[in-house]
Design an enzyme around this catalytic site. Structure first.
Site, PDB file in Angstrom:
ATOM      1  N   GLU A  32       0.879  -1.186   0.000  1.00  0.00           N
ATOM      2  CA  GLU A  32       0.000   0.000   0.000  1.00  0.00           C
ATOM      3  C   GLU A  32       0.905   1.221   0.000  1.00  0.00           C
ATOM      4  O   GLU A  32       1.557   1.523   0.995  1.00  0.00           O
ATOM      5  CB  GLU A  32      -0.890   0.000   1.252  1.00  0.00           C
ATOM      6  CG  GLU A  32      -1.624   1.323   1.444  1.00  0.00           C
ATOM      7  CD  GLU A  32      -2.436   1.402   2.742  1.00  0.00           C
ATOM      8  OE1 GLU A  32      -2.687   0.367   3.379  1.00  0.00           O
ATOM      9  OE2 GLU A  32      -2.810   2.531   3.109  1.00  0.00           O
ATOM     10  N   ARG A  59       0.443  10.187   0.667  1.00  0.00           N
ATOM     11  CA  ARG A  59       0.788  11.209   1.652  1.00  0.00           C
ATOM     12  C   ARG A  59       2.002  11.984   1.209  1.00  0.00           C
ATOM     13  O   ARG A  59       2.464  12.893   1.896  1.00  0.00           O
ATOM     14  CB  ARG A  59       1.085  10.556   3.010  1.00  0.00           C
ATOM     15  CG  ARG A  59      -0.121   9.872   3.584  1.00  0.00           C
ATOM     16  CD  ARG A  59       0.173   9.169   4.896  1.00  0.00           C
ATOM     17  NE  ARG A  59      -0.775   8.096   5.073  1.00  0.00           N
ATOM     18  CZ  ARG A  59      -0.729   7.204   6.052  1.00  0.00           C
ATOM     19  NH1 ARG A  59       0.223   7.260   6.960  1.00  0.00           N
ATOM     20  NH2 ARG A  59      -1.635   6.258   6.131  1.00  0.00           N
ATOM     21  N   THR A 100      -4.411   5.946   1.545  1.00  0.00           N
ATOM     22  CA  THR A 100      -4.756   7.331   1.884  1.00  0.00           C
ATOM     23  C   THR A 100      -5.318   8.067   0.664  1.00  0.00           C
ATOM     24  O   THR A 100      -4.958   9.216   0.383  1.00  0.00           O
ATOM     25  CB  THR A 100      -3.551   8.095   2.513  1.00  0.00           C
ATOM     26  OG1 THR A 100      -2.795   7.212   3.333  1.00  0.00           O
ATOM     27  CG2 THR A 100      -4.029   9.244   3.382  1.00  0.00           C
ATOM     28  N   LYS A 152     -11.092  -1.069   6.225  1.00  0.00           N
ATOM     29  CA  LYS A 152     -10.050  -0.906   7.236  1.00  0.00           C
ATOM     30  C   LYS A 152     -10.738  -0.656   8.567  1.00  0.00           C
ATOM     31  O   LYS A 152     -11.868  -0.151   8.607  1.00  0.00           O
ATOM     32  CB  LYS A 152      -9.201   0.326   6.933  1.00  0.00           C
ATOM     33  CG  LYS A 152      -8.033   0.086   6.031  1.00  0.00           C
ATOM     34  CD  LYS A 152      -7.020   1.239   6.186  1.00  0.00           C
ATOM     35  CE  LYS A 152      -5.838   1.035   5.288  1.00  0.00           C
ATOM     36  NZ  LYS A 152      -4.689   1.857   5.637  1.00  0.00           N
TER      37      LYS A 152
HETATM   38  C1  3PG Z   1      -2.570   3.604   8.008  1.00  0.00           C
HETATM   39  O1  3PG Z   1      -2.842   4.496   7.212  1.00  0.00           O
HETATM   40  O2  3PG Z   1      -3.022   2.480   7.873  1.00  0.00           O
HETATM   41  C2  3PG Z   1      -1.755   3.932   9.205  1.00  0.00           C
HETATM   42  O3  3PG Z   1      -1.140   5.156   9.120  1.00  0.00           O
HETATM   43  C3  3PG Z   1      -0.786   2.883   9.609  1.00  0.00           C
HETATM   44  O4  3PG Z   1      -0.617   3.065  10.969  1.00  0.00           O
HETATM   45  P1  3PG Z   1       0.742   2.705  11.701  1.00  0.00           P
HETATM   46  O5  3PG Z   1       1.728   3.735  11.268  1.00  0.00           O
HETATM   47  O6  3PG Z   1       0.429   2.802  13.183  1.00  0.00           O
HETATM   48  O7  3PG Z   1       1.139   1.322  11.301  1.00  0.00           O
END
Ligand code: 3PG
Length: 209
Positions: free
Chosen positions: A37, A41, A65, A125
Site C-alpha cells: 500500500e 501522503r 490514503t 479498514k
Molecule cells: C494507516 O494508514 O493504515 C496507518 O497510518 C498505519 O498506521 P501505523 O503507522 O500505526 O502502522
C-alpha cells in the site's frame, strides 16, 4: 476479483523519493510479501506506484490514503490494482466502483461500517485500530454485522507483537502497518532490515491457523 484473504499482512508505505520504489518493492518481495500500500501522503506516491507496477507485475500494488476522487483517478491511472483510505468518502468509493477497481475504505464506528456497506464495500479498514480500542473494540463493533460477510483490515498501532491477536478473529482478513517498512528505513535505504521485518511478520502470520 482480488482475493485479499491471500495476503495476511499489508505494508503501509510512505515514500518520499520515487527512486526508492523499486528497491523497496524488491525488499518486500524478498521477505515474502507480494502486496504493498503506497500512501498518497507524499508527492512521490503516484510515480512510485507506476514504477513498482511496471517492474514487479507480481506485486499487488495498491494506493493508500486515497481521500478524493481526483486522487482515486491518479491512483488508477498510475496502475494501482486497489485503493484504501483511513476513512469513508462516498465519492471516492463510487469513483473506484465505476472504474471496477476494488476499494477498502476506513471505518471506526458502526455508522461508518453501515455507510461503507451501503456503498457496496465488504472489505474495510479498521483505523486507527489501537487508539480506537484494539481487538476488543473491533470484536464488539463488528458483532452485529457478521452475517453480512464484512471483513476488516486493522491498521494504526498494529505491530509484530499484536498482529496475531487481530488475525485470529474470523472477521479480520489482513492487518496493515507502517512498522514493516518505516519512512526512516526507506529514506536510509535499509533494505535488508525491511526484508527481515517482513519475513518475521510473514512467519508470525503463518502461526494463525
Ligand atoms: C494507516 O494508514 O493504515 C496507518 O497510518 C498505519 O498506521 P501505523 O503507522 O500505526 O502502522
Amino acid at each position: 476479483m482480488i482475493d485479499f484473504e491471500k495476503y495476511p499482512v499489508v505494508p503501509v508505505i510512505v515514500i518520499e523519493d520515487a527512486d526508492d520504489a523499486e528497491p523497496l518493492a524488491e525488499a518486500l518481495l524478498k521477505g515474502g510479501l507480494n502486496i504493498i500500500e503506497v500512501t498518497f501522503r507524499t508527492a512521490a506516491a503516484a510515480e512510485a506506484i507506476s514504477r513498482i507496477s511496471a517492474k514487479f507485475p507480481e506485486m499487488l500494488t495498491g494506493a493508500g490514503t486515497v481521500v478524493t476522487p481526483d486522487q482515486a483517478k491518479l491512483a488508477i491511472d498510475s496502475g494501482s490494482k486497489f485503493g484504501l483510505a483511513p476513512g469513508l468518502d462516498p465519492d471516492t468509493v463510487n469513483y473506484f466502483k465505476e472504474n471496477n477497481v476494488p476499494f477498502i475504505p476506513g471505518t471506526m464506528t458502526p455508522s461508518d461500517i453501515q455507510g461503507a456497506y451501503k456503498l457496496g464495500c465488504k472489505y474495510m479498514k479498521f483505523f486507527p485500530a489501537g487508539a480506537a480500542g484494539g481487538m476488543n473494540m473491533l470484536k464488539n463493533m463488528s458483532a452485529p454485522y457478521t452475517n453480512l460477510g464484512i471483513k476488516f483490515c486493522p491498521t494504526g498501532g498494529v505491530n509484530i507483537n499484536n498482529m496475531n491477536e487481530y488475525l485470529a478473529l474470523p472477521q479480520v482478513f489482513t492487518v496493515g502497518g507502517s512498522w514493516l517498512a518505516t519512512k526512516a528505513q526507506i529514506a536510509e535505504k535499509k533494505w535488508d532490515d525491511i526484508t527481515a521485518q517482513v519475513a518475521a511478520a510473514v512467519a508470525k502470520a503463518a502461526e494463525v491457523g
